[in-house]
Design a protein around this motif. Structure first.
Motif, PDB file in Angstrom:
ATOM      1  N   ARG B  53       0.836  -1.211   0.000  1.00  0.00           N
ATOM      2  CA  ARG B  53       0.000   0.000   0.000  1.00  0.00           C
ATOM      3  C   ARG B  53       0.871   1.261   0.000  1.00  0.00           C
ATOM      4  O   ARG B  53       1.571   1.555   0.957  1.00  0.00           O
ATOM      5  N   VAL B  54       0.806   1.990  -1.121  1.00  0.00           N
ATOM      6  CA  VAL B  54       1.656   3.171  -1.299  1.00  0.00           C
ATOM      7  C   VAL B  54       0.802   4.436  -1.263  1.00  0.00           C
ATOM      8  O   VAL B  54      -0.149   4.565  -2.043  1.00  0.00           O
ATOM      9  N   LEU B  55       1.128   5.354  -0.349  1.00  0.00           N
ATOM     10  CA  LEU B  55       0.458   6.656  -0.369  1.00  0.00           C
ATOM     11  C   LEU B  55       1.285   7.585  -1.253  1.00  0.00           C
ATOM     12  O   LEU B  55       2.419   7.939  -0.907  1.00  0.00           O
ATOM     13  N   VAL B  56       0.717   7.937  -2.400  1.00  0.00           N
ATOM     14  CA  VAL B  56       1.419   8.792  -3.355  1.00  0.00           C
ATOM     15  C   VAL B  56       0.982  10.232  -3.111  1.00  0.00           C
ATOM     16  O   VAL B  56      -0.169  10.598  -3.365  1.00  0.00           O
ATOM     17  N   CYS B  57       1.906  11.048  -2.595  1.00  0.00           N
ATOM     18  CA  CYS B  57       1.584  12.427  -2.216  1.00  0.00           C
ATOM     19  C   CYS B  57       2.019  13.375  -3.332  1.00  0.00           C
ATOM     20  O   CYS B  57       3.207  13.454  -3.651  1.00  0.00           O
ATOM     21  N   CYS B  58       1.061  14.066  -3.912  1.00  0.00           N
ATOM     22  CA  CYS B  58       1.324  14.886  -5.102  1.00  0.00           C
ATOM     23  C   CYS B  58       1.115  16.362  -4.807  1.00  0.00           C
ATOM     24  O   CYS B  58       0.098  16.753  -4.232  1.00  0.00           O
ATOM     25  N   GLY B  59       2.063  17.192  -5.234  1.00  0.00           N
ATOM     26  CA  GLY B  59       1.908  18.633  -5.156  1.00  0.00           C
ATOM     27  C   GLY B  59       1.153  19.157  -6.367  1.00  0.00           C
ATOM     28  O   GLY B  59       0.773  18.381  -7.257  1.00  0.00           O
ATOM     29  N   PRO B  60       0.968  20.474  -6.429  1.00  0.00           N
ATOM     30  CA  PRO B  60       0.166  21.052  -7.500  1.00  0.00           C
ATOM     31  C   PRO B  60       0.936  21.291  -8.805  1.00  0.00           C
ATOM     32  O   PRO B  60       0.339  21.685  -9.803  1.00  0.00           O
ATOM     33  N   GLY B  61       2.242  21.042  -8.819  1.00  0.00           N
ATOM     34  CA  GLY B  61       3.036  21.334 -10.015  1.00  0.00           C
ATOM     35  C   GLY B  61       3.433  20.078 -10.776  1.00  0.00           C
ATOM     36  O   GLY B  61       2.830  19.014 -10.612  1.00  0.00           O
ATOM     37  N   ASN B  62       4.465  20.225 -11.599  1.00  0.00           N
ATOM     38  CA  ASN B  62       4.910  19.101 -12.432  1.00  0.00           C
ATOM     39  C   ASN B  62       5.358  17.900 -11.606  1.00  0.00           C
ATOM     40  O   ASN B  62       5.237  16.757 -12.035  1.00  0.00           O
ATOM     41  N   GLN B  63       5.897  18.180 -10.409  1.00  0.00           N
ATOM     42  CA  GLN B  63       6.303  17.092  -9.527  1.00  0.00           C
ATOM     43  C   GLN B  63       5.099  16.201  -9.197  1.00  0.00           C
ATOM     44  O   GLN B  63       5.203  14.981  -9.152  1.00  0.00           O
ATOM     45  N   GLY B  64       3.940  16.848  -8.989  1.00  0.00           N
ATOM     46  CA  GLY B  64       2.713  16.094  -8.738  1.00  0.00           C
ATOM     47  C   GLY B  64       2.317  15.248  -9.939  1.00  0.00           C
ATOM     48  O   GLY B  64       1.801  14.140  -9.795  1.00  0.00           O
ATOM     49  N   GLY B  65       2.595  15.776 -11.136  1.00  0.00           N
ATOM     50  CA  GLY B  65       2.334  15.008 -12.358  1.00  0.00           C
ATOM     51  C   GLY B  65       3.198  13.752 -12.408  1.00  0.00           C
ATOM     52  O   GLY B  65       2.722  12.661 -12.740  1.00  0.00           O
ATOM     53  N   ASP B  66       4.480  13.898 -12.055  1.00  0.00           N
ATOM     54  CA  ASP B  66       5.364  12.718 -11.967  1.00  0.00           C
ATOM     55  C   ASP B  66       4.768  11.702 -10.989  1.00  0.00           C
ATOM     56  O   ASP B  66       4.805  10.494 -11.224  1.00  0.00           O
ATOM     57  N   GLY B  67       4.218  12.214  -9.885  1.00  0.00           N
ATOM     58  CA  GLY B  67       3.625  11.336  -8.881  1.00  0.00           C
ATOM     59  C   GLY B  67       2.424  10.573  -9.433  1.00  0.00           C
ATOM     60  O   GLY B  67       2.268   9.373  -9.167  1.00  0.00           O
ATOM     61  N   LEU B  68       1.593  11.251 -10.206  1.00  0.00           N
ATOM     62  CA  LEU B  68       0.421  10.584 -10.791  1.00  0.00           C
ATOM     63  C   LEU B  68       0.838   9.496 -11.773  1.00  0.00           C
ATOM     64  O   LEU B  68       0.247   8.413 -11.806  1.00  0.00           O
ATOM     65  N   VAL B  69       1.865   9.788 -12.575  1.00  0.00           N
ATOM     66  CA  VAL B  69       2.372   8.765 -13.496  1.00  0.00           C
ATOM     67  C   VAL B  69       2.911   7.578 -12.697  1.00  0.00           C
ATOM     68  O   VAL B  69       2.638   6.419 -13.013  1.00  0.00           O
ATOM     69  N   ALA B  70       3.661   7.881 -11.632  1.00  0.00           N
ATOM     70  CA  ALA B  70       4.224   6.812 -10.802  1.00  0.00           C
ATOM     71  C   ALA B  70       3.106   5.980 -10.174  1.00  0.00           C
ATOM     72  O   ALA B  70       3.194   4.746 -10.110  1.00  0.00           O
ATOM     73  N   ALA B  71       2.041   6.642  -9.722  1.00  0.00           N
ATOM     74  CA  ALA B  71       0.913   5.924  -9.105  1.00  0.00           C
ATOM     75  C   ALA B  71       0.321   4.920 -10.096  1.00  0.00           C
ATOM     76  O   ALA B  71       0.050   3.766  -9.752  1.00  0.00           O
ATOM     77  N   ARG B  72       0.141   5.364 -11.335  1.00  0.00           N
ATOM     78  CA  ARG B  72      -0.423   4.458 -12.356  1.00  0.00           C
ATOM     79  C   ARG B  72       0.493   3.261 -12.579  1.00  0.00           C
ATOM     80  O   ARG B  72       0.039   2.113 -12.609  1.00  0.00           O
ATOM     81  N   HIS B  73       1.792   3.530 -12.738  1.00  0.00           N
ATOM     82  CA  HIS B  73       2.722   2.409 -12.962  1.00  0.00           C
ATOM     83  C   HIS B  73       2.757   1.482 -11.747  1.00  0.00           C
ATOM     84  O   HIS B  73       2.825   0.253 -11.891  1.00  0.00           O
ATOM     85  N   LEU B  74       2.716   2.042 -10.539  1.00  0.00           N
ATOM     86  CA  LEU B  74       2.697   1.196  -9.342  1.00  0.00           C
ATOM     87  C   LEU B  74       1.463   0.303  -9.360  1.00  0.00           C
ATOM     88  O   LEU B  74       1.521  -0.872  -8.988  1.00  0.00           O
ATOM     89  N   GLY B  75       0.339   0.857  -9.793  1.00  0.00           N
ATOM     90  CA  GLY B  75      -0.876   0.046  -9.939  1.00  0.00           C
ATOM     91  C   GLY B  75      -0.644  -1.089 -10.931  1.00  0.00           C
ATOM     92  O   GLY B  75      -1.036  -2.240 -10.689  1.00  0.00           O
ATOM     93  N   MET B  76       0.025  -0.774 -12.038  1.00  0.00           N
ATOM     94  CA  MET B  76       0.351  -1.795 -13.042  1.00  0.00           C
ATOM     95  C   MET B  76       1.258  -2.875 -12.450  1.00  0.00           C
ATOM     96  O   MET B  76       1.172  -4.046 -12.808  1.00  0.00           O
ATOM     97  N   PHE B  77       2.163  -2.452 -11.549  1.00  0.00           N
ATOM     98  CA  PHE B  77       3.118  -3.403 -10.952  1.00  0.00           C
ATOM     99  C   PHE B  77       2.471  -4.274  -9.877  1.00  0.00           C
ATOM    100  O   PHE B  77       3.142  -5.132  -9.302  1.00  0.00           O
TER     101      PHE B  77
END
Lengths: 242, 242
Positions: B53-77
């Motif tokens: 169980r991973v809590l992916v904490c995203c900010g409002p900028g591009n860093q948060g976008g990286d987090g959303l991409v990572a969340a999707r891939h983690l779901g895939m994994f």
């Protein structure tokens, strides 16, 4: 449950939904992951120390875009790719992908390359990445590819095809004599009907299909290992099984 | 030659050039590869069987976008990510990345989540991915993150930070008491000055920097293994070396 082999129509439909309002993917994202998977599959089978020079053959459509992404990643992996793209696509994304390859120092044959230029390039290549025609291909094979495909075959170089070997019918398989006979196939999203009888090493890439799509279309995709972007189908008695 | 640690200004400049007319990358491409690298680094250190169980904490900028991409891939994994994004970015790309996560069945805490809701989410998480602030962060930490960062620290959960641990100054490092103390750091493109003294496991991701840029900025990047998207820095005597 074995994997579902897609018709051209269903492949097209899934692609449109992935990039439509439901899937919400941009073509940049899907091409990036697809091209990365192709580069990784090639690198898995053809080590860069023995097969450093890759001729990346790109068609004018999205398949060619996957090829350009793969070329860039192969450059990152330490290969020396050369791009053969006799009919460059007109979309902005192809131009950007091409620029990204230029920035890697990746050479591209002149667009007007004739059969002789291609043969010369083949003579200084170790492996071919075939990203000419994809799942939207409808025969017959038109110039300049009607001459290019036999040149690729005659080179006797190992061939890695993306999604559907160039010259094959997406559903009926190899029905034209000039269809390539690849050693390795990288299916994207899910394999197509035409490759059911493919006998070489067969990988799946495109680890971006969300569960709702996989369920809706009953894809029965194989499980990718850990955090890999490709998975290899295993062959039992000559037929592909998971 | 050791790796170059970037100032905030140089990091910004490289980012702009990568996405400008010279680099020709779209933000979709760079975020996809950056987020994939973050997910792979987390998966390398925190196995999904022990840390599902991973809590992916995203900010409002591009860093948060990286987090959303990572969340999707983690779901895939095969992980079960949950997204904490109290200030969703307004750009279209964040909305699309969020929809992609929704399609994976990935839950997101309500945007108005207070400190209590975050604490509850932390109590049912095994590891944190910190994608709150990136290289464009300038302190002080403002609400709601001034309360969120201490909650993350107090959870005692392992933390994987993206690029710069949230709350740290990009160049001066941990100068605010509420800065996180991550166990793992994933630098993107090249490490930033502020993490020179970071003592945990340190990965590099973002295998998309073309040679012309790496040379121009004398990045001296480490060599990624074969076709991996991440490379781990090795630590000798507490300092990061290649």
């Amino acid at each position: 449950m074995s994997v579902r082999y897609l018709t051209a129509r269903i492949a097209q439909q899934i692609d449109e939904e992935l990039m439509g309002s439901v899937g919400a993917f941009s073509i940049d994202q899907l091409m990036e992951l697809a091209g990365l998977a192709c580069a990784q599959a090639l690198a898995t089978v053809y080590d860069r120390t023995r097969y450093p020079r890759v001729l990346v053959c790109c068609g004018p459509g999205n398949q060619g875009g996957d090829g350009l992404v793969a070329a860039r990643h192969l450059g990152m992996f330490g290969y020396t790719p050369t791009i053969y793209m006799p009919k460059p696509g007109s979309k902005d994304i192809y131009k950007r992908l091409k620029t990204q390859c230029d920035n890697m120092g990746i050479k591209t044959l002149p667009p007007s390359s004739d059969a002789e230029a291609l043969t010369t390039a083949l003579s200084s290549s170790d492996v071919i990445l075939d990203a000419i025609f994809g799942f939207s291909f409808k025969g017959p094979v038109r110039p300049p590819f009607d001459e290019a495909l036999p040149s690729l075959t005659n080179s006797k170089l190992p061939i890695v095809s993306v999604d559907i070997p160039s010259g094959w019918d997406v559903e009926a398989g190899k029905i034209e004599t000039l269809g390539l006979e690849p050693d390795v196939l990288v299916s994207l999203t899910a394999p197509k009907e035409g490759v059911k009888l493919f006998k070489g090493r067969h990988f799946l890439g495109g680890r971006f299909v969300p569960k709702i799509f996989a369920d809706k279309y009953q894809l029965n995709l194989p499980e990718y290992p850990s955090f890999a972007q490709i998975v290899e189908f295993t062959t039992v008695d000559g037929s592909h099984r998971l």
